[in-house]
Design an enzyme around this catalytic site. Structure first.
Site, PDB file in Angstrom:
ATOM      1  N   GLY A  38       7.878  -6.971   1.818  1.00 12.25           N
ATOM      2  CA  GLY A  38       7.393  -6.026   2.819  1.00 12.25           C
ATOM      3  C   GLY A  38       8.312  -5.976   4.018  1.00 12.25           C
ATOM      4  CE1 TYR A  82      -4.366  -4.622   7.282  1.00  9.88           C
ATOM      5  CE2 TYR A  82      -5.871  -5.678   8.832  1.00  9.88           C
ATOM      6  CZ  TYR A  82      -4.595  -5.498   8.332  1.00  9.88           C
ATOM      7  OH  TYR A  82      -3.538  -6.199   8.884  1.00  9.88           O
TER       8      TYR A  82
END
Length: 338
Positions: free
Chosen positions: A15, A157
């Site tokens: 990422g 999330y």
């Protein structure tokens, strides 16, 4: 448990195309680590590798989508193929949808879980065999304070981050039980000024915002580099993260009340944004390779993070506080205020 100095490490940063991951990869490379960077967007990875090589660092890249286990495994395998081993695995990727729970589709909720939770699971599964073969190393999972305290408009999330905390806690205990010298760290940032707020899918009618204050991504990168050398169970990034953690433990209902009072408004920016606007929910935003986001005017420093990386000063501050408390108690006693 002893970890290698960073300048002797081979590090995989998953990422790494923007935000926390990008600045973390840059800092590892500046400190002399060999770095493998990965993300969904190849153009952003190429520019990152060029930047690292431009100042004399060693880096290569691997395009991968973390919701696919075979692609995550390929990151770890390529790291060992290119540099001979893996010492530290840093897992950062996350996507976000900003909407009420009842305005989130099952497919959207599952996609967040697939990326933000299962991606982290796949990362640990891919890295562990190589770390065990090496005989030591570090798994560093970038979680969130939402792993401790959920926020409105971010149910998926928050659920994913709670899941991250659950699986790494079990995995850490298993590794300790089996006497593996592998450090497992959960890094839990407060609100960070990254492009996350620009690139999330929003159904709020506006660009979402974190609840200020914000901290710069480099503060998280500094924490990651610290725990890559110093085995640490949990690292809360930002003074507000530490305060929220304490208040949440003492009185969750108080946090509920504060969020009801100001949280919903603060999670909306004043910038209109439609659900159809460009976002990185399913595909990367090709041109956005920034480290910092748009909320630099709301960024503050963090004293507690500075103290945490300087243990002597930290203990000095604790001792000083204790001494002042004892002095105050003596004064109160002498003046008969008890």
């Amino acid at each position: 448990m002893k970890l290698k100095p960073i300048n002797q490490q081979v590090v995989s940063v998953v990422g790494a195309s923007s935000g926390i991951g990008r600045v973390t990869a840059l800092e590892f490379a500046r400190r002399g680590a060999k770095v493998v960077v990965s993300a969904r967007g190849e153009s952003k990875l190429k520019s990152l590798v060029e930047e690292i090589r431009g100042f004399g660092g060693e880096a290569t890249y691997c395009v991968a989508d973390v919701k696919v286990f075979d692609q995550v495994k390929a990151i770890a395998d390529k790291t060992v193929e290119v540099y001979g081993r893996l010492d530290t695995w840093v897992h950062v990727p996350a996507v976000g949808i900003f909407a009420t729970f009842d305005n989130t589709t099952p497919e959207e909720f599952k996609h967040v879980i697939d990326v933000d939770l299962m991606g982290q699971v796949y990362g640990a599964m891919a890295a562990l065999p190589h770390l065990k073969r090496e005989g030591r190393g570090a798994l560093i999972h970038v979680s969130s304070m939402e792993g401790r305290r959920s926020l409105p408009y971010q149910s998926a999330y928050s659920a994913a981050k709670h899941g991250v905390e659950g699986f790494i806690e079990a995995m850490r205990l298993e590794l300790q039980h089996e006497k593996w010298p592998i450090s497992v760290t959960s890094v839990k940032p407060a609100v960070i000024n990254t492009p996350f707020w620009n690139n999330g899918l929003t159904k709020l009618g506006v660009k979402p915002s974190g609840i200020p204050p914000y901290y710069q991504p480099k503060l998280v990168a500094d924490a990651i580099l610290y725990v890559a050398e110093h085995p640490t169970r949990d690292y809360l990034v930002g003074d507000i993260a530490k305060i929220l953690d304490v208040v949440q433990r003492v009185s969750p209902s108080l946090v509920d009340s504060l969020l009801l009072l100001v949280g919903f408004d603060l999670l909306h920016s004043s910038e209109p944004k439609s659900e159809d606007a460009p976002n990185n929910f399913y595909q990367p935003v090709a041109e956005d390779e920034r480290v910092n986001g748009d909320f630099g005017n709301l960024v503050i420093p963090s004293v507690s993070d500075w103290l945490e990386k300087n243990p002597l000063l930290q203990w000095g501050a604790i001792a000083g506080t204790a001494a002042l408390a004892l002095l105050a108690a003596q004064v109160i006693k002498q003046r008969g205020w008890e």
